[in-house]
Design a protein around this motif. Structure first.
Motif: not given
Length: 484
Positions: A10-31
């Motif tokens: 819990p203190s390693s792999a999940t550290s810094g993990a996004p709140a939603d690992v399925n989310e598509l961050v708009p700035a990185v993906w095509p609109s």
């Protein structure tokens, strides 16, 4: 295909993990990127799973609407910024970022000119029907054959990079009725805040003239009857955020421009490109509108300080036009949990491509992000390293990101922001064929660059006596088919 979730501290792999690992961050993906009701990634209105079923993986996907939109945005930004000071701005798409016949047509249809830097890129531009007058020809080692081809085609501007090239061009143009329009590439001495291999304005590198040598170069160009000096060119590097480096470089180039203008007209100043994009959530690129205003305002201020008319301007964006439009799809082949120090864990996820279709992580330590494309998952996030199938420990596609811990063989992954330099730098290392490029528009998909097969690679080997059928399973559907 599913499997039991991979466990992690819990203190390693999940550290810094996004709140939603399925989310598509708009700035990185095509609109146009989203997920459908079943959680599958959709690009340009087509599901990623449908694209895999039709074209196979790995697969370069390019959103045509995104490319066109970014081309229009760049043109509008720099045109408006220049018009505010009563001058013009010409935008050259930097073809080295991604060049094909279709892409050359898209950007020129949106009003951009085109920058090429080899005879091969020139051939692509001409095959696309681009007006040669809208071409700029770069390169630090243009051969006599390449220069002759550019002159015969009527290329609009040739950017001179060395004293040898001045002499070479002077000889080639001596008997021609119309002088060749040329610019001088100048190293401003400004060091871009980027990887050393991406910084192109420091003195100890292969491109252009120092500020001092540029004065001599200008004099030699003006002595040649077949050459017409129309301006200076500068470029400080690639993947740059903020305006500080561009502004400082512009100040030094305007100073040189003012000095050279005393000996003859010098109507144009090309300030290059190198504008950065977001590859991960940590990236915060400067909006192109802010870049345009900041750079153009700096040129205006420097010109006024020198008491000279402000020159017309040119810029060469490439990555900022095509980068975000690209997404690469991969199929997962194996997964392997590895325990690190202090109880930390990392999950290695191997895919069916790698450094042959994206060399940037190996070359520059470039960072990318990744998302599960064939489904969403409620599994806890796992720290992953996405790696390729090549016999290199540096064969890394995504160095560090998070995926659902139940990622498993057969899953489909998507790596965004791969439109720039992935296709351009691709190789056939380990005899892995290069993937096709599929363009998306209006809910339809079409191949714009055919993928290779192992048979294609064998056919170039002089010892091949064929026919030998490739051992690789072909794509489910021929990549030469029409639309999805």
């Amino acid at each position: 295909m599913s499997a039991a979730p991979h466990s992690a501290s819990p203190s390693s792999a999940t550290s810094g993990a996004p709140a939603d690992v399925n989310e598509l961050v708009p700035a990185v993906w095509p609109s146009g990127a989203t997920r459908d009701e079943s959680g599958v990634l959709t690009l340009g209105g087509i599901s990623a799973t449908d694209l895999r079923a039709r074209f196979g993986t790995p697969l370069w996907v390019l959103d045509e609407d995104e490319v066109r939109a970014q081309a229009r945005r760049a043109r509008a930004a720099f045109t408006a910024a220049a018009a505010a000071h009563g001058v013009t701005a010409r935008i050259y798409y930097a073809g080295k970022a991604f060049l094909s016949i279709e892409v050359a047509r898209w950007v020129t249809e949106e009003g951009l000119s085109l920058d090429v830097c080899t005879g091969g890129e020139l051939a692509v531009a001409l095959a696309a029907g681009v007006d040669p007058a809208r071409l700029g020809f770069h390169g630090n080692n243009k051969s006599e054959l390449e220069l002759r081809a550019a002159l015969d085609a009527g290329v609009g501007t040739i950017v001179i990079d060395s004293f040898v090239e001045i002499a070479r061009l002077a000889e080639l143009t001596a008997a021609r009725p119309t002088p060749a329009r040329v610019m001088i590439r100048v190293n401003s001495g400004v060091h871009a805040e980027t990887h050393d291999f991406l910084a192109t304005a420091h003195e100890d590198q292969k491109f252009g003239f120092t500020l001092t040598d540029a004065v001599t170069a200008a004099a030699r160009v003006r002595e040649a009857p077949g050459l017409e000096l129309v301006g200076l060119h500068g470029h400080i590097g690639s993947q740059i955020f903020g305006t500080a480096g561009f502004v400082e470089s512009a100040a030094r180039l305007v100073d040189l421009h003012a000095a050279l203008s005393a000996d003859g007209p010098l109507p144009l100043l090309n300030l290059g490109g190198g504008f950065g994009i977001a590859y991960t959530v940590r990236d915060d690129p400067t909006p192109i509108e802010d870049l345009a205003r900041g750079i153009v305002d700096a040129v205006a201020a420097e010109s006024a300080a020198h008491g000279i008319p402000m020159p017309d301007l040119a810029f060469e964006p490439g990555r900022s036009i095509v980068g975000r439009a690209g997404v690469t799809l991969y199929s997962v082949g194996t997964t392997k949990p590895v325990t690190l120090d202090e109880g930390r864990a990392r999950l290695y996820v191997s895919v069916d491509g790698g450094m042959s279709d994206n060399a940037r992580p190996a070359l520059y330590g470039a960072e990318y992000s990744v998302r599960l494309a064939s489904r969403t998952s409620e599994a806890a996030p796992a720290l992953v390293r996405v790696v390729g199938k090549h016999c290199e420990s540096g064969d890394i596609v995504v160095d560090a990101d998070h995926l659902p811990g139940d990622v498993a063989p057969g899953d489909l992954l998507a790596v965004p922001a791969t439109g720039a330099y992935c296709f351009s730098l691709a190789s056939t290392y380990n005899y892995v064929p290069r993937p096709p490029v599929v363009a998306l528009r209006g809910g339809e998909a079409r191949v714009i660059v055919r993928g290779e097969t192992v048979d294609d690679l064998l056919s170039r080997d002089a010892g091949y006596t064929g026919p030998v059928r490739a051992l690789v399973t072909p794509a489910p559907e021929s990549p030469m088919e029409g639309t999805a």
